[in-house]
Design an enzyme around this catalytic site. Structure first.
Site, mmCIF file in Angstrom:
data_model
loop_
_atom_site.group_PDB
_atom_site.id
_atom_site.type_symbol
_atom_site.label_atom_id
_atom_site.label_comp_id
_atom_site.label_asym_id
_atom_site.label_seq_id
_atom_site.Cartn_x
_atom_site.Cartn_y
_atom_site.Cartn_z
ATOM 1 N N ARG A 77 0.797 -1.220 0.000
ATOM 2 C CA ARG A 77 0.000 0.000 0.000
ATOM 3 C C ARG A 77 0.834 1.278 0.000
ATOM 4 O O ARG A 77 0.525 2.230 -0.711
ATOM 5 C CB ARG A 77 -0.866 -0.039 1.269
ATOM 6 C CG ARG A 77 -1.732 1.138 1.504
ATOM 7 C CD ARG A 77 -2.285 1.100 2.930
ATOM 8 N NE ARG A 77 -2.726 -0.195 3.364
ATOM 9 C CZ ARG A 77 -3.961 -0.670 3.228
ATOM 10 N NH1 ARG A 77 -4.879 0.072 2.672
ATOM 11 N NH2 ARG A 77 -4.269 -1.868 3.666
ATOM 12 N N TYR B 52 -14.589 -1.900 4.191
ATOM 13 C CA TYR B 52 -13.869 -1.502 5.410
ATOM 14 C C TYR B 52 -14.257 -0.110 5.906
ATOM 15 O O TYR B 52 -13.557 0.438 6.753
ATOM 16 C CB TYR B 52 -12.354 -1.438 5.144
ATOM 17 C CG TYR B 52 -11.748 -2.580 4.383
ATOM 18 C CD1 TYR B 52 -11.762 -3.875 4.893
ATOM 19 C CD2 TYR B 52 -11.111 -2.357 3.159
ATOM 20 C CE1 TYR B 52 -11.166 -4.917 4.192
ATOM 21 C CE2 TYR B 52 -10.521 -3.399 2.463
ATOM 22 C CZ TYR B 52 -10.554 -4.670 2.981
ATOM 23 O OH TYR B 52 -9.966 -5.687 2.287
ATOM 24 N N CYS C 105 -26.719 -2.759 -8.104
ATOM 25 C CA CYS C 105 -28.005 -2.910 -7.425
ATOM 26 C C CYS C 105 -27.849 -3.412 -5.996
ATOM 27 O O CYS C 105 -28.236 -4.540 -5.674
ATOM 28 C CB CYS C 105 -28.901 -3.833 -8.243
ATOM 29 S SG CYS C 105 -29.325 -3.043 -9.787
HETATM 30 N N1 LLP Z 1 2.697 -9.047 3.677
HETATM 31 C C1 LLP Z 1 1.677 -9.839 4.024
HETATM 32 C C2 LLP Z 1 1.953 -11.160 4.567
HETATM 33 C C3 LLP Z 1 0.356 -9.386 3.870
HETATM 34 O O1 LLP Z 1 -0.649 -10.180 4.215
HETATM 35 C C4 LLP Z 1 0.119 -8.095 3.338
HETATM 36 C C5 LLP Z 1 -1.237 -7.602 3.156
HETATM 37 C C6 LLP Z 1 1.230 -7.315 2.968
HETATM 38 C C7 LLP Z 1 2.505 -7.817 3.162
HETATM 39 C C8 LLP Z 1 1.105 -5.943 2.366
HETATM 40 O O2 LLP Z 1 0.492 -5.043 3.217
HETATM 41 P P1 LLP Z 1 0.497 -3.477 2.799
HETATM 42 O O3 LLP Z 1 1.910 -3.014 2.857
HETATM 43 O O4 LLP Z 1 -0.079 -3.362 1.454
HETATM 44 O O5 LLP Z 1 -0.370 -2.793 3.820
HETATM 45 N N2 LLP Z 1 -7.524 -5.331 1.197
HETATM 46 C C9 LLP Z 1 -7.117 -4.596 2.372
HETATM 47 C C10 LLP Z 1 -5.696 -4.881 2.776
HETATM 48 C C11 LLP Z 1 -5.407 -6.345 2.995
HETATM 49 C C12 LLP Z 1 -3.958 -6.592 3.287
HETATM 50 C C13 LLP Z 1 -3.631 -8.010 3.207
HETATM 51 N N3 LLP Z 1 -2.257 -8.308 3.433
HETATM 52 C C14 LLP Z 1 -7.327 -3.112 2.123
HETATM 53 O O6 LLP Z 1 -7.837 -2.746 1.060
HETATM 54 O O7 LLP Z 1 -7.049 -2.284 2.990
#
Ligand code: LLP
Length: 434
Positions: free
Chosen positions: A280, A320, A359
């Site tokens: 992210r 969320y 919808c």
């Molecule tokens: N590593 C692992 C083991 C993870 O499960 C995740 C994210 C990341 C790295 C990366 O996290 P980031 O740096 O992107 O925060 N769909 C949700 C977020 C789910 C995250 C799942 N795992 C959202 O839209 O906020």
């Protein structure tokens, strides 16, 4: 912060006028800024440089192969969670030694593909999974490296329950007590070398404190394990660094690094490899979803702005309750935003719900949101949509998914074309008896 900025009341991505772009590629469209992707990656690399980490970009956040490729060329490895993501990493030309593979349900076929590819580490989520990967490696006459995913039992109170993972009761990894037994039992396997620890405490994490707590616990565990004769050559601290959904609301790479780097310097100096898995924090601010207003409608006293995208293209608001700043791409000087926030103190704004065509009453992008006046045909930008946007999009209501466009200075490149109605039924062309 990012390269989506207003110039004389017109939103640009880098040097591309987004109204001009919309007239060329149509709407809705995901638009990414190459410069922002690179800058965000570079900032992390610079902030953590003292540890010479492997920065494994988390493909799940935004997996377009062109984006993986450009980050790979910058030096990134990849964090994958499926055979499909491994396939993307390969296609992007990322060195397989810099790939880590997490996920609680890896299938035999996925495991074989990852062993054959000689990935860097399997991030192990359970005893049963360890035994299975070790058995497959043995059958293949191969060896692979494994990191045990440990739940340090810390979490950020601000992280949404659906994306918080560091607690003891989670489907991911094992708790610290179990980790000690895990190493006793499996720590000397010849085919699957258990030589690393993996953490991932949730996403997004809005302060460095939970990392400090988690890493401190992991380092204590590593000391203990080393004293028992185990080799621990890598520590993967996972992902979860926040993004600027609201201006200035999250720490930047340097803030996280300031707290984390000193903790890990000793481990690094003794030859330990540090792995980061950011998704992210690289991708979110690098992308917007560009959409056109279809209709304005009143429902009782409420004003609805109905746009040509919704939960099928960006599910985060309904899933969320997440905030994405939304603003017209063309504004008068009085309405040129100086920052992005839930409360905008500008004259003449109206509270609106921004909703899509699906919808379901859950199909919204914003509720009670202050917006400048908008009319049918106007373009709006839904900001900070680069991460967990397109990758979570669906064809619900038989809606084709939008194209993805990468902006590079004054150039716009379609890196995934818009889906067609024909694409929607491709897999249904034949009915095959089995
Ligand atoms: N590593 C692992 C083991 C993870 O499960 C995740 C994210 C990341 C790295 C990366 O996290 P980031 O740096 O992107 O925060 N769909 C949700 C977020 C789910 C995250 C799942 N795992 C959202 O839209 O906020």
């Amino acid at each position: 912060m990012d390269c989506f900025q207003y110039r004389n009341g017109q939103l640009f991505c880098e040097d591309v006028n987004l109204d001009d772009l919309a007239s060329r590629v149509g709407t809705p469209a995901y638009v990414y800024s190459r410069r922002t992707l690179q800058e965000h990656y570079d900032r992390l690399a610079k902030a953590f440089a003292a540890l010479k980490p492997i920065i494994c970009y988390s493909i799940k956040s935004c997996g377009n192969v062109h984006i993986c490729k450009l980050l790979g060329e910058r030096g990134a490895g990849m964090d994958v969670v499926s055979g499909g993501e491994l396939f993307r990493a390969k296609l992007a030309g990322v060195p397989m030694g810099k790939v880590v593979y997490a996920g609680v349900g890896k299938t035999d076929a996925e495991i074989r593909a990852a062993i054959e590819a000689k990935i860097g580490w399997f991030n192990i989520e359970s005893e049963a999974e360890f035994e299975n990967i070790a058995a497959i490696a043995k059958q293949m006459g191969a060896t692979a490296n494994a990191a045990l995913r440990v739940n340090p039992d810390v979490y950020d109170a601000k992280t949404h329950a659906k994306t918080s993972t560091g607690k003891k009761e989670t489907k991911f990894g094992v708790d610290i007590e179990r980790a000690r037994r895990f190493f006793e039992h499996y720590g000397r396997d010849k085919h699957l070398k258990l030589n690393a620890i993996h953490l991932h405490i949730g996403s997004p994490i809005y302060s460095a404190d939970p990392y400090v707590q988690a890493i401190t616990k992991a380092l204590e565990l590593i000391d203990e394990l080393r004293n028992q004769g185990h080799t621990i050559s890598a520590l993967d601290i996972g992902g979860g660094f926040a993004a600027d959904y609201e201006s200035g609301a999250s720490p930047d790479a340097a803030n996280y690094a300031e707290a984390i780097v000193p903790l890990l310097e000793k481990f690094h100096k003794e030859g330990g490899t540090i792995i980061l898995e950011p998704g992210r924090t690289i991708a979110a601010n690098s992308g917007i979803l560009l959409s056109r207003v279809q209709y304005i409608k009143m429902g009782g006293k409420k004003k609805f702005v109905i746009v040509d995208t919704g939960m099928h293209h960006l599910v985060r608001p309904t899933l969320y309750d997440s905030f994405h700043f939304i603003w017209p791409t063309k504004v008068s000087p009085m309405h040129t935003p100086t920052g992005r926030s839930k409360e905008m103190n500008l004259p003449g704004l109206e509270l609106c719900d921004v909703v899509g065509p699906i919808c379901e009453s859950g199909d919204f992008l914003a509720k009670e949101r202050p917006l400048p006046p908008v009319a049918r045909g106007d373009l709006v930008a839904i900001f900070t949509a680069g991460a967990y946007g397109m990758v979570m999009a669906s064809n619900y209501n038989a809606m084709p998914r939008p194209p993805e466009v990468l902006i590079d200075g004054g150039k716009a490149i379609v890196i995934r074309r818009r889906e067609t109605y024909d694409d929607l039924v491709q897999q249904e062309r034949e009915a095959v008896p089995v």
